[in-house]
Design an enzyme around this catalytic site. Structure first.
Site, PDB file in Angstrom:
ATOM      1  N   CYS A 172       0.778  -1.108  -0.101  1.00 41.00           N
ATOM      2  CA  CYS A 172      -0.012   0.045   0.135  1.00 41.00           C
ATOM      3  C   CYS A 172       0.941   1.370  -0.129  1.00 41.00           C
ATOM      4  CB  CYS A 172      -1.140  -0.023   1.076  1.00 41.00           C
ATOM      5  SG  CYS A 172      -2.112   1.102   1.249  1.00 41.00           S
ATOM      6  N   LEU A 218      -5.134   0.970  -1.630  1.00 46.13           N
ATOM      7  CA  LEU A 218      -5.264  -0.519  -1.255  1.00 46.13           C
ATOM      8  C   LEU A 218      -5.628  -0.338   0.298  1.00 46.13           C
ATOM      9  CD1 LEU A 218      -2.346  -2.356  -2.744  1.00 46.13           C
ATOM     10  CD2 LEU A 218      -4.601  -2.577  -3.272  1.00 46.13           C
ATOM     11  N   CYS A 219      -5.063   0.551   0.889  1.00 44.73           N
ATOM     12  CA  CYS A 219      -5.615   0.397   2.502  1.00 44.73           C
ATOM     13  C   CYS A 219      -6.913   0.538   2.725  1.00 44.73           C
ATOM     14  CB  CYS A 219      -4.500   1.511   3.315  1.00 44.73           C
ATOM     15  SG  CYS A 219      -4.389   2.724   2.527  1.00 44.73           S
ATOM     16  N   THR A 220      -7.663   1.490   1.715  1.00 42.23           N
ATOM     17  CA  THR A 220      -9.014   1.804   1.864  1.00 42.23           C
ATOM     18  C   THR A 220      -9.750   0.510   1.674  1.00 42.23           C
ATOM     19  OG1 THR A 220      -8.492   4.047   1.153  1.00 42.23           O
ATOM     20  CG2 THR A 220     -11.020   3.449   1.143  1.00 42.23           C
ATOM     21  N   GLU A 269      -9.565  -1.751   4.590  1.00 40.12           N
ATOM     22  CA  GLU A 269     -10.052  -1.449   6.172  1.00 40.12           C
ATOM     23  C   GLU A 269     -10.935  -0.648   6.019  1.00 40.12           C
ATOM     24  OE1 GLU A 269      -8.671  -2.707   8.726  1.00 40.12           O
ATOM     25  OE2 GLU A 269      -7.399  -3.927   7.573  1.00 40.12           O
TER      26      GLU A 269
END
Lengths: 185, 429
Positions: free
Chosen positions: A112, B206-208, B211
């Site tokens: 990320c 990607l983190c959205t 999570e």
């Protein structure tokens, strides 16, 4: 106009045949741009790069980062880079091949990093991505995690987090439910 | 219907002189014959735009048409790809389209090619007088642009050799919007000259996805990008395999339910994963008509052509706007290359030294690297060691001959610089 084309084309073909030069499809603009990126790459200490398919096949390569300070000190982390022919319109596809306990890298190797996705711009380069990856090891970000477990440990108990990571790098160890093989660089 | 009656409308354009015809236009029956017997046109793509293009080309008097498409017919194509029927589902688009057009339009020969555009050699593309594109991806357009630019040659003064210009007409649609453009490599901007026209695709962090999913698209992308690799490791995801898409849809629906998000549908899943925007049949028809007309103008000169980009917006009426984009003088694909005199016996090191010492070029160069096509002759950076041995070799051995174009890279340059090596006798320089 068509008449003009065909007559000249014929002469052209004969000339080319006499010349013995055969034509091939040009390289993609993505490959051309990558030549520029690679020729200007300034790999700092602790970063190495290999082209598994040789020096003239630049679209796939591997970068290994060996942090010399911080939580991930002494580890060696390899990333695969896959560049599409539409580079730099599209960002490089980067995966982490080394299994690592990190809030921003999941167990499948997804990374990320904003500039690899939502903040990618064609003015960025391979160099910028490498800086970004180095930064991830110096300053792991628990705010927007990809590995939630790692992020929670980093936030609640930074000392235990650092210890666990170092154990995994040096000797290999299980953290939570996963085993992390040693990756000493 | 007799022949003259059949071509009455086309003859209005081809049989009469006019004030806005192109250079060298010679009205008369030969124009129609030439269009039927001599002109060879390639239609790239046999989808929504391709079906329209093939029909338009055949009805406009083009007699020899080739069509290339790698796809097979899907049931969801049938609402707008009107050359196909229910019984054709699963068959190659190019083959069915060719057969249908020949069955409906007398006297036209359509040759299908069921393969990827990358699978055809450059010779294949050389035979066509005009290449007309009905594609849906930037990548395929850039490839065809590369092909067209590969034919381009320049004379000693850096002017494009008109006989080497391979005209390309590009059409594109997205919902109610579309464009038609004419690319004459070396004369009008090529795709890479104006790459900035294409907006970047929206990508979610990607983190959205992992999570804090907030939209149905977030759930679909999570299933597509993260769950797939975690739960089906080692298996390549293929958006055209129904089972794969079904899997992503089901995982996304489950995730959406978990987060209380509404709106994950089968259609949206396809849309997000394949980046599909609903295709509108009328947009395809309008853009294909504009493109066919440009192809007709290019080969007959019955009117001066489009200069060089037409955009169409059909959301609130029929709005079009034409802009003359400009070439990028330093375009890595279609620029002439700066001529530079070298002796074939000069070593690569001597050539590099001469480049840096050159009054004009040297201003921007301090530590140049040189590549010839895919071959990296001398690279600074991590490949320096692997390419160093070439420095002692003669340039005449490293490139194909007089007029070869090399790419020079340097931190002082914003983009690769094309340099055309002009071989001179050992006495001069």
């Amino acid at each position: 106009m068509i008449k003009l084309f065909s007559v000249k084309e014929k002469q052209k073909k004969e000339a080319a045949a006499a010349n013995g030069l055969s034509k091939a499809v040009k390289q993609s603009a993505g490959e051309l741009r990558l030549q520029k990126d690679i020729s200007e790459l300034n790999l700092g200490k602790g970063v190495s790069l290999t082209f598994p398919e040789g020096k003239d096949k630049l679209l796939t390569f591997e970068i290994t980062i060996r942090p010399d300070e911080g939580t991930y000190k002494s580890g060696a982390f390899t990333f695969s880079f896959n560049i599409s022919t539409s580079y730099p319109h599209d960002a490089p596809k980067v995966k982490c091949k080394t299994k690592v306990y990190h809030p921003n890298i999941d167990l499948e190797g997804n990374v990320c990093l904003n500039i690899l996705r939502e903040d990618w711009k064609p003015v960025l380069s391979i160099n910028s991505v490498i800086y970004g990856l180095q930064f991830l090891f110096l300053d792991p970000n628990p705010e927007d995690p990809l590995n939630k477990e790692a992020a929670e440990m980093l936030q609640s108990n930074p000392r235990q987090f650092e210890h666990s990571v170092q154990m995994a790098i040096m000797r290999g160890s299980s953290i939570g439910t996963s085993y992390f093989p040693p990756c000493r660089g | 219907m007799d022949e003259d009656e059949r071509w009455r409308d086309l003859d209005m354009l081809l049989m009469r002189p006019g004030n806005i015809t192109g250079p060298g236009f010679d009205p008369g029956p030969e124009c129609r014959e030439c269009l039927r017997d001599q002109v060879h046109v390639l239609c790239v793509g046999a989808g929504g735009l391709g079906c329209e293009l093939l029909k338009d080309l055949a009805l406009s008097g083009f007699g020899q048409i080739d069509v290339i498409d790698m796809d097979t017919i899907d049931v969801s194509n049938l609402n707008r790809q009107f050359l196909f029927r229910m019984k054709d589902v699963g068959k190659p688009k190019a083959e069915v389209a060719a057969e249908r057009v020949m069955a409906r339009v007398a006297g036209v020969a359509v040759t299908p090619h069921f393969c990827r555009i990358e699978d055809k050699p450059l010779d294949f593309y050389e035979q066509f007088h005009v290449i007309i594109l009905g594609l849906d991806s930037l990548e395929a357009r850039r490839f065809m642009n590369q092909v067209a630019c590969s034919f381009l040659e320049f004379d000693a003064e850096g002017k494009p050799d008109l006989a080497s210009v391979k005209p390309v007409v590009d059409g594109g649609t997205e919902g109610f919007k579309g464009h038609a453009r004419v690319i004459l490599p070396g004369v009008t901007p090529c795709f890479d000259c104006t790459l900035w026209l294409f907006p970047p695709q929206t990508k979610f962090p990607l983190c959205t996805l992992a999570e804090t999913p907030r939209s149905p698209a977030h759930c679909i992308e999570y299933a597509h990008l993260i769950q797939w690799y975690a739960e089906r490791p080692g298996e390549a995801f293929d958006a055209d395999t129904e089972e794969h898409l079904r899997w992503v849809f089901e995982k996304a629906a489950a995730r959406a339910a978990h987060y209380g998000i509404q709106g994950v549908t089968w259609q949206l899943t396809g849309g997000v994963v394949k980046n599909i925007i609903p295709a509108i049949a009328s947009t395809n028809a309008i853009i294909a008509a504009a493109c066919t007309l440009e192809a007709l103008k290019l080969v007959t000169m019955c009117s001066s052509g489009l200069n060089n980009y037409l955009m169409y917006v059909g959301t609130e009426g029929v709005y079009t706007h034409t802009v003359a984009y400009e070439r990028d003088a330093a375009c890595p694909m279609c620029s002439a290359g700066v001529p530079f005199r070298v002796r074939p016996s000069d070593t690569l090191q001597q050539v590099l030294d001469a480049l840096v010492a050159d009054k004009a070029l040297g201003a921007k160069l301090s530590a140049p690297s040189v590549s010839y096509g895919a071959e990296n002759l001398y690279m600074r950076g991590p490949l320096e060691e692997a390419t160093r041995s070439n420095l002692a070799r003669a340039i005449g051995e490293l490139v194909d001959g007089d007029g070869s174009v090399v790419q020079v890279n340097d931190r002082g340059l914003a983009a690769p610089l094309r340099v055309k090596l002009c071989f001179v006798d050992s006495m001069e320089r």
